[in-house]
Write a protein that holds these residues in place. Structure first.
Motif, PDB file in Angstrom:
ATOM      1  N   ILE A 165     -23.871  55.147 -66.579  1.00  0.00           N
ATOM      2  CA  ILE A 165     -22.710  55.749 -65.922  1.00  0.00           C
ATOM      3  C   ILE A 165     -21.435  55.001 -66.315  1.00  0.00           C
ATOM      4  O   ILE A 165     -20.386  55.615 -66.532  1.00  0.00           O
ATOM      5  N   ALA A 166     -21.525  53.684 -66.409  1.00  0.00           N
ATOM      6  CA  ALA A 166     -20.355  52.892 -66.803  1.00  0.00           C
ATOM      7  C   ALA A 166     -19.877  53.268 -68.204  1.00  0.00           C
ATOM      8  O   ALA A 166     -18.666  53.391 -68.449  1.00  0.00           O
ATOM      9  N   VAL A 167     -20.812  53.460 -69.137  1.00  0.00           N
ATOM     10  CA  VAL A 167     -20.443  53.859 -70.499  1.00  0.00           C
ATOM     11  C   VAL A 167     -19.784  55.227 -70.479  1.00  0.00           C
ATOM     12  O   VAL A 167     -18.727  55.441 -71.103  1.00  0.00           O
ATOM     13  N   LEU A 168     -20.390  56.169 -69.770  1.00  0.00           N
ATOM     14  CA  LEU A 168     -19.841  57.525 -69.656  1.00  0.00           C
ATOM     15  C   LEU A 168     -18.420  57.480 -69.101  1.00  0.00           C
ATOM     16  O   LEU A 168     -17.503  58.107 -69.631  1.00  0.00           O
ATOM     17  N   ALA A 169     -18.232  56.730 -68.012  1.00  0.00           N
ATOM     18  CA  ALA A 169     -16.929  56.691 -67.337  1.00  0.00           C
ATOM     19  C   ALA A 169     -15.856  56.075 -68.221  1.00  0.00           C
ATOM     20  O   ALA A 169     -14.715  56.560 -68.264  1.00  0.00           O
ATOM     21  N   LYS A 170     -16.195  55.011 -68.928  1.00  0.00           N
ATOM     22  CA  LYS A 170     -15.208  54.366 -69.794  1.00  0.00           C
ATOM     23  C   LYS A 170     -14.787  55.289 -70.935  1.00  0.00           C
ATOM     24  O   LYS A 170     -13.623  55.286 -71.360  1.00  0.00           O
ATOM     25  N   GLN A 171     -15.716  56.098 -71.413  1.00  0.00           N
ATOM     26  CA  GLN A 171     -15.372  57.067 -72.451  1.00  0.00           C
ATOM     27  C   GLN A 171     -14.352  58.084 -71.963  1.00  0.00           C
ATOM     28  O   GLN A 171     -13.512  58.565 -72.721  1.00  0.00           O
ATOM     29  N   GLN A 172     -14.410  58.387 -70.658  1.00  0.00           N
ATOM     30  CA  GLN A 172     -13.544  59.410 -70.071  1.00  0.00           C
ATOM     31  C   GLN A 172     -12.328  58.824 -69.354  1.00  0.00           C
ATOM     32  O   GLN A 172     -11.530  59.573 -68.793  1.00  0.00           O
ATOM     33  N   GLY A 173     -12.206  57.490 -69.336  1.00  0.00           N
ATOM     34  CA  GLY A 173     -11.094  56.863 -68.635  1.00  0.00           C
ATOM     35  C   GLY A 173     -11.181  56.985 -67.127  1.00  0.00           C
ATOM     36  O   GLY A 173     -10.155  57.064 -66.432  1.00  0.00           O
ATOM     37  N   ILE A 174     -12.397  56.983 -66.607  1.00  0.00           N
ATOM     38  CA  ILE A 174     -12.637  57.152 -65.169  1.00  0.00           C
ATOM     39  C   ILE A 174     -13.014  55.815 -64.550  1.00  0.00           C
ATOM     40  O   ILE A 174     -13.799  55.051 -65.129  1.00  0.00           O
ATOM     41  N   VAL A 175     -12.491  55.525 -63.370  1.00  0.00           N
ATOM     42  CA  VAL A 175     -12.812  54.297 -62.644  1.00  0.00           C
ATOM     43  C   VAL A 175     -14.127  54.478 -61.887  1.00  0.00           C
ATOM     44  O   VAL A 175     -14.322  55.487 -61.201  1.00  0.00           O
ATOM     45  N   THR A 176     -15.023  53.500 -62.020  1.00  0.00           N
ATOM     46  CA  THR A 176     -16.295  53.544 -61.293  1.00  0.00           C
ATOM     47  C   THR A 176     -16.260  52.559 -60.128  1.00  0.00           C
ATOM     48  O   THR A 176     -15.786  51.434 -60.251  1.00  0.00           O
TER      49      THR A 176
END
Length: 389
Positions: A165-176
């Motif tokens: 999920i962290a990899v996915l979020a960083k690709q999209q510029g989303i804060v986890t």
């Protein structure tokens, strides 16, 4: 950094307070300055100095540094409740028109924020089954700014694959953001798996004595500073010095308490799994758990919270069991010295009971009592139900 060093020495600087073993409670509202220029600098950068205890305080500072080190994070803030930590973490990363993806089954006050408060500001949310990474991809929108996790949650213990999920979020510029209250930093470290902000209810295992309410939020120094200078100071939700001191006290015994609770929980689970009135025991590190493999990968322990699915056709059977307990207390929360239980059916009207799996759940927290003491109390309460079955 060595765990024993963090808990017993790190950030204490005893030479600054008379070489006392226990740190002082700096019970002051504000701090004085000798020169105008020093006061001016404090106004310009309150994050780096002591100005007013709504912001930084020496006792709280010791606690902050210890808790950040436990999470493997750069910095942290300590709030006067876990709900306040959740609120600040989310509020700092959304604006009008944004969208949040949240796993389902999160803490009630997180849900109320998503469902009642944020919609007033045109901030929407989508709940998903976070056990499947594909569900995150499906629900992310161009305006998604936050992914909110709780791994495990506190009833069914659903787990999310945080590294993916962290990899996915960083690709999209989303804060986890991840609520780590179940495990504590001793048994799970989401920040080191790539999660941006990690929070926990320090009311629970960090305190360990059921006498303090607090929340922790850890992350990068940049992100924590941003929250400090806005949400933290503005809402005024920082912890008070005396409660911070109580949490420092709790940290001293945290590993010993978790080790004992873990051993006792294993014995209680063995008893419950063999009892005729128990349909299922849900516990992340039990081999029967549906996500056992992922739990073993992400968690080094699971402490003392478990769920019992009781064999019951009527609510009366569950209520008879709970009412018959003599030593296990009926109460919310967990993480203290005392064993606790809460039946899921307490959240509905009695006439609405239909015998579903969720309605037959009881959440049990195993405390610091001897295993036999807890098991004997469970057994005698089950015995009161058997005549009704």
């Amino acid at each position: 950094m060595d765990l024993s060093f963090i808990l017993n020495e790190y950030a204490e600087d005893r030479e600054n307070y008379f070489r006392a073993i226990a740190p002082p409670i700096v019970q002051t509202s504000n701090f004085a300055f000798e020169k105008v220029d020093d006061l001016r600098k404090s106004f310009e950068d309150e994050y780096s100095t002591f100005l007013y205890s709504r912001g930084l305080n020496p006792t709280v500072e010791i606690l902050r540094k210890k808790l950040a080190a436990l999470d493997g994070a750069e910095d942290c803030l300590v709030f006067n409740s876990g709900a306040a930590a959740i609120f600040a973490a989310v509020l700092a990363n959304v604006k009008s028109g944004d969208h949040i993806v949240s796993v389902k089954g999160v803490y009630a006050w997180a849900r109320k924020m998503f469902e009642i408060i944020l919609p007033r500001f045109n901030i929407t949310h989508t709940y998903i089954d976070g056990t499947d990474i594909d569900n995150f991809w499906k629900e992310i929108k161009p305006n998604t700014t936050v992914i909110y996790l709780e791994s495990p949650n506190s009833w069914t213990f659903d787990i999310q694959d945080m590294k993916e999920i962290a990899v996915l979020a960083k690709q999209q510029g989303i804060v986890t953001i991840c609520d780590n209250s179940f495990c504590t930093p001793l048994y799970q470290r989401p920040y080191e798996m790539g999660i941006d902000l990690v929070l926990q209810s320090a009311t629970k295992y960090i305190s360990g004595h059921s006498d303090t309410v607090a929340g922790v939020l850890s992350g990068s120094k940049e992100m924590i500073r941003k929250i400090f200078e806005s949400e933290y100071l503005n809402i005024g939700s920082g912890i008070q010095p005396f409660n911070a001191w109580l949490l420092i006290r709790g940290l001293r015994t945290l590993p010993a308490r978790l080790e004992r609770i873990t051993r006792t929980t294993a014995a209680v689970i063995d008893f419950l799994k063999s009892h005729p009135l128990v349909e299922e025991v849900i516990f992340p590190l039990d081999p029967s758990f549906k996500q056992y493999k992922l739990a073993k990968e992400q968690m080094s322990g699971a402490c003392g919270l478990l769920t019992i699915v009781m064999k019951a056709e009527k609510a009366d059977e569950i209520e008879t069991f709970c009412n018959a307990l003599e030593h296990i207390l009926m109460a919310v929360s967990w993480g203290g010295y005392e064993s606790l239980i809460i039946p899921g059916c307490a959240g509905i009207k009695k006439e609405a009971f239909e015998g579903t799996r969720e309605q037959r759940m009881l959440r049990l927290y195993v405390g610091l009592e001897d295993a036999d003491y807890i098991i004997n109390d469970l057994q005698q309460a089950f015995n009161k139900v058997l005549p009704l079955s």
